[in-house]
Design a protein around this motif. Structure first.
Motif, mmCIF file in Angstrom:
data_model
loop_
_atom_site.group_PDB
_atom_site.id
_atom_site.type_symbol
_atom_site.label_atom_id
_atom_site.label_comp_id
_atom_site.label_asym_id
_atom_site.label_seq_id
_atom_site.Cartn_x
_atom_site.Cartn_y
_atom_site.Cartn_z
ATOM 1 N N LEU A 333 0.955 -0.808 0.185
ATOM 2 C CA LEU A 333 0.390 0.195 -0.057
ATOM 3 C C LEU A 333 0.698 1.294 -0.104
ATOM 4 O O LEU A 333 0.630 2.224 -0.628
ATOM 5 N N ASP A 334 1.600 1.285 0.355
ATOM 6 C CA ASP A 334 3.013 2.310 0.267
ATOM 7 C C ASP A 334 3.475 2.654 -0.963
ATOM 8 O O ASP A 334 4.431 3.626 -0.975
ATOM 9 N N ASN A 335 3.823 1.420 -1.867
ATOM 10 C CA ASN A 335 3.945 1.930 -3.079
ATOM 11 C C ASN A 335 3.163 1.472 -4.471
ATOM 12 O O ASN A 335 3.824 1.301 -4.878
ATOM 13 N N GLN A 336 2.042 1.588 -3.470
ATOM 14 C CA GLN A 336 1.296 1.093 -4.665
ATOM 15 C C GLN A 336 1.443 1.818 -6.126
ATOM 16 O O GLN A 336 0.646 2.214 -7.018
ATOM 17 N N ARG A 338 4.969 3.019 -7.328
ATOM 18 C CA ARG A 338 5.638 2.437 -8.405
ATOM 19 C C ARG A 338 5.117 1.302 -8.903
ATOM 20 O O ARG A 338 4.050 1.199 -8.449
ATOM 21 N N ILE A 339 6.208 1.207 -9.328
ATOM 22 C CA ILE A 339 5.888 -0.098 -10.355
ATOM 23 C C ILE A 339 6.170 -1.305 -9.379
ATOM 24 O O ILE A 339 7.379 -0.584 -8.901
ATOM 25 N N ALA A 340 5.931 -2.569 -10.075
ATOM 26 C CA ALA A 340 6.664 -3.853 -9.027
ATOM 27 C C ALA A 340 7.805 -3.621 -9.243
ATOM 28 O O ALA A 340 8.442 -2.861 -9.641
ATOM 29 N N PRO A 341 8.688 -4.002 -8.061
ATOM 30 C CA PRO A 341 10.046 -4.447 -8.022
ATOM 31 C C PRO A 341 10.524 -5.315 -8.581
ATOM 32 O O PRO A 341 9.904 -6.272 -8.537
ATOM 33 N N HIS A 369 1.390 -13.505 -3.344
ATOM 34 C CA HIS A 369 -0.183 -12.951 -2.486
ATOM 35 C C HIS A 369 0.322 -11.074 -2.714
ATOM 36 O O HIS A 369 -0.741 -10.772 -3.302
ATOM 37 N N GLN A 370 0.622 -10.706 -2.200
ATOM 38 C CA GLN A 370 0.467 -9.455 -1.995
ATOM 39 C C GLN A 370 1.740 -8.386 -3.182
ATOM 40 O O GLN A 370 1.104 -7.506 -3.006
ATOM 41 N N LEU A 371 2.827 -9.172 -3.477
ATOM 42 C CA LEU A 371 3.498 -8.678 -4.327
ATOM 43 C C LEU A 371 3.819 -8.237 -5.115
ATOM 44 O O LEU A 371 4.442 -8.469 -6.533
ATOM 45 N N GLY A 372 3.382 -9.983 -6.091
ATOM 46 C CA GLY A 372 3.173 -10.837 -7.516
ATOM 47 C C GLY A 372 4.236 -11.461 -7.681
ATOM 48 O O GLY A 372 4.700 -11.921 -7.265
ATOM 49 N N PRO A 373 4.121 -11.565 -8.851
ATOM 50 C CA PRO A 373 5.419 -12.528 -9.347
ATOM 51 C C PRO A 373 6.548 -11.968 -9.760
ATOM 52 O O PRO A 373 7.576 -11.940 -10.403
ATOM 53 N N VAL A 374 7.724 -11.428 -8.884
ATOM 54 C CA VAL A 374 8.936 -10.466 -8.172
ATOM 55 C C VAL A 374 9.655 -11.937 -8.549
ATOM 56 O O VAL A 374 9.696 -12.891 -7.920
ATOM 57 N N PRO A 375 11.063 -11.700 -9.343
ATOM 58 C CA PRO A 375 11.747 -12.570 -8.773
ATOM 59 C C PRO A 375 12.531 -12.689 -7.639
ATOM 60 O O PRO A 375 12.915 -11.397 -7.339
ATOM 61 N N ASP A 408 13.635 6.428 -6.923
ATOM 62 C CA ASP A 408 12.859 6.956 -7.210
ATOM 63 C C ASP A 408 13.312 8.561 -7.609
ATOM 64 O O ASP A 408 14.290 9.178 -8.399
ATOM 65 N N GLU A 409 12.763 9.308 -9.339
ATOM 66 C CA GLU A 409 13.014 9.511 -10.317
ATOM 67 C C GLU A 409 12.464 10.980 -9.824
ATOM 68 O O GLU A 409 11.762 11.852 -8.951
#
Length: 409
Positions: A333-336, A338-341, A369-375, A408-409
């Protein structure tokens, strides 16, 4: 920035390495400049062969890694799994443009003392604090000076994140493997300092929940607490022994928690002296190592000081799952915006996994479940390194996630 991760459970070292190398290079589609290898202790007799087998296919990538009680990574089907009690190799590679990668090996016996200036610490690491590096650390589990090392690195690099774990050991020889560059080490600490266009976000899931009120230590010496008072009380006449406080607390617990407290009672030490309302992640969890019923004192597996706030905690599988879920959800939620890490690492205690949850892949399923298919790659440790507040600690029964992203830019 791009990451890729793969895991193999093939019992042949050559075939397992070939499998993970082919898969990560296919995923990455470019030459990596960082490779992180975790290998289960089932391959202990073959540690010396790992780096030569990696060097050619991975080109000029800086290699770091260690042995583990188990390994963590993605299967060929894309499932993130935790490999326990069997042969396993996890390989995570990254293409990190505009990131400086500095590897190092430290001997615990040759560390500066804690009265030394920061310059002595930065000299042995070889990286200036001006570069604002972040650190991945792996160590021999028998290294006795780890707390001094972490304290020294916090002193020299106060704005840097330090994460990692203690390597797994083979049961007969009691030896570990530490891989750094093109060297295999058996002792000490290895690490990489990452500086430039990179941010490391650390999530430290200690797996405990608080019970009862927060107390302030009134009297204590070193690791022994003799008098406490409830934080909400303004009357010093309410001072009592920790054992009296614990006995009162027991009266308010349900039967399930009373039984749990007989086996899994811990102490949380508040890490902020200024924060008025303390939340679950504000406490450093430490073992309760002794009780003196004659004087009502308790002994804690850490130093304590008068004025510090403490709170009793319980740990079980359900609590550990809830704790991790809350931390990962808060991070999402704090990083929603941003793109996925691009990638992540997991340093998990040997006491988690099926030892705690009875079923496999609980931590990694919650992560997906929370962050998706991050390597993500990782290993099961004999101790985990991660921050609580602004201070880095060596933990137990903890899962430390290292989430990497660009500035972050």
């Amino acid at each position: 920035m791009k990451w890729a991760s793969a895991v193999s459970t093939h019992p042949s070292l050559e075939l397992a390495l070939r499998e993970v190398i082919e898969r990560v290079l296919t995923q990455l589609e470019t030459a990596p400049n960082l490779a992180i290898i975790f290998i289960s202790s089932a391959f202990a007799s073959e540690y010396s062969r790992v780096l030569p087998l990696l060097k050619g296919p991975l080109g000029g990538a800086h290699i770091i890694g260690c042995s583990g009680g188990g390994v963590i990574g993605r299967t060929s089907a894309g499932q993130l799994i935790e490999v326990e009690e069997t042969a396993g190799i996890s390989l995570t590679v990254a293409y990190l443009p505009d990131v400086n990668i500095q590897g190092f090996h430290l001997s615990i016996d040759e560390l500066p003392d804690l009265d030394s200036p920061p310059s002595e610490w930065t000299e042995i690491v070889g990286v200036s604090p001006a570069e604002q590096p972040h650190f991945l650390l792996m160590a021999d589990p028998f290294a006795s000076g780890m707390n001094d090392l972490l304290q020294g690195l916090d002193f020299a690099y106060p704005d840097s994140v330090k994460v990692g774990g203690l390597a797994g050991i083979e049961s007969i020889s009691r030896s570990c493997g530490l891989f750094c560059g093109q060297q295999l080490y058996r002792q000490g600490v290895i690490g990489v300092a990452l500086s430039g266009n990179i941010v490391i976000d650390a999530i430290v899931a200690q797996g405990c929940r608080p019970i009862g009120p927060t107390f302030r230590v009134v009297e204590g010496d070193r690791n022994v607490v003799t008098k406490v008072v409830a934080q909400a009380s303004a009357d010093e006449a309410d001072t009592q022994t920790p054992l009296e406080a614990l006995q009162e607390l027991f009266q308010d617990l349900d039967e399930t928690d009373r039984q749990l407290a007989q086996e899994s009672l811990f102490i949380g030490l508040a890490q902020s002296s200024f924060k008025q309302t303390l939340e679950q992640g504000d406490f450093l969890i430490r073992n309760l190592v002794g009780v003196d019923p004659k004087v009502g004192a308790i002994a804690i597996a850490d130093r304590i000081r008068p004025g510090q706030r403490i709170r009793f905690h319980l740990r079980d599988a359900h609590t550990a799952q809830e704790d991790l879920e809350a931390l990962l959800k808060a991070y999402r939620l704090d990083n929603q915006d941003r793109i996925a890490p691009p990638g992540a690492l997991l340093f998990a205690c040997n006491g988690r996994g099926t030892s705690l949850f009875d079923v496999p892949n609980c931590d990694t399923e919650q992560f997906t479940h929370q962050l998706g298919p991050v390597p993500l790659g990782g290993f099961f440790c004999n101790g985990e390194i991660g921050p609580v507040g602004k201070t880095t600690f060596l933990h137990g029964f903890t899962s430390v996630f290292c989430i990497c992203r660009e500035l972050d830019e």
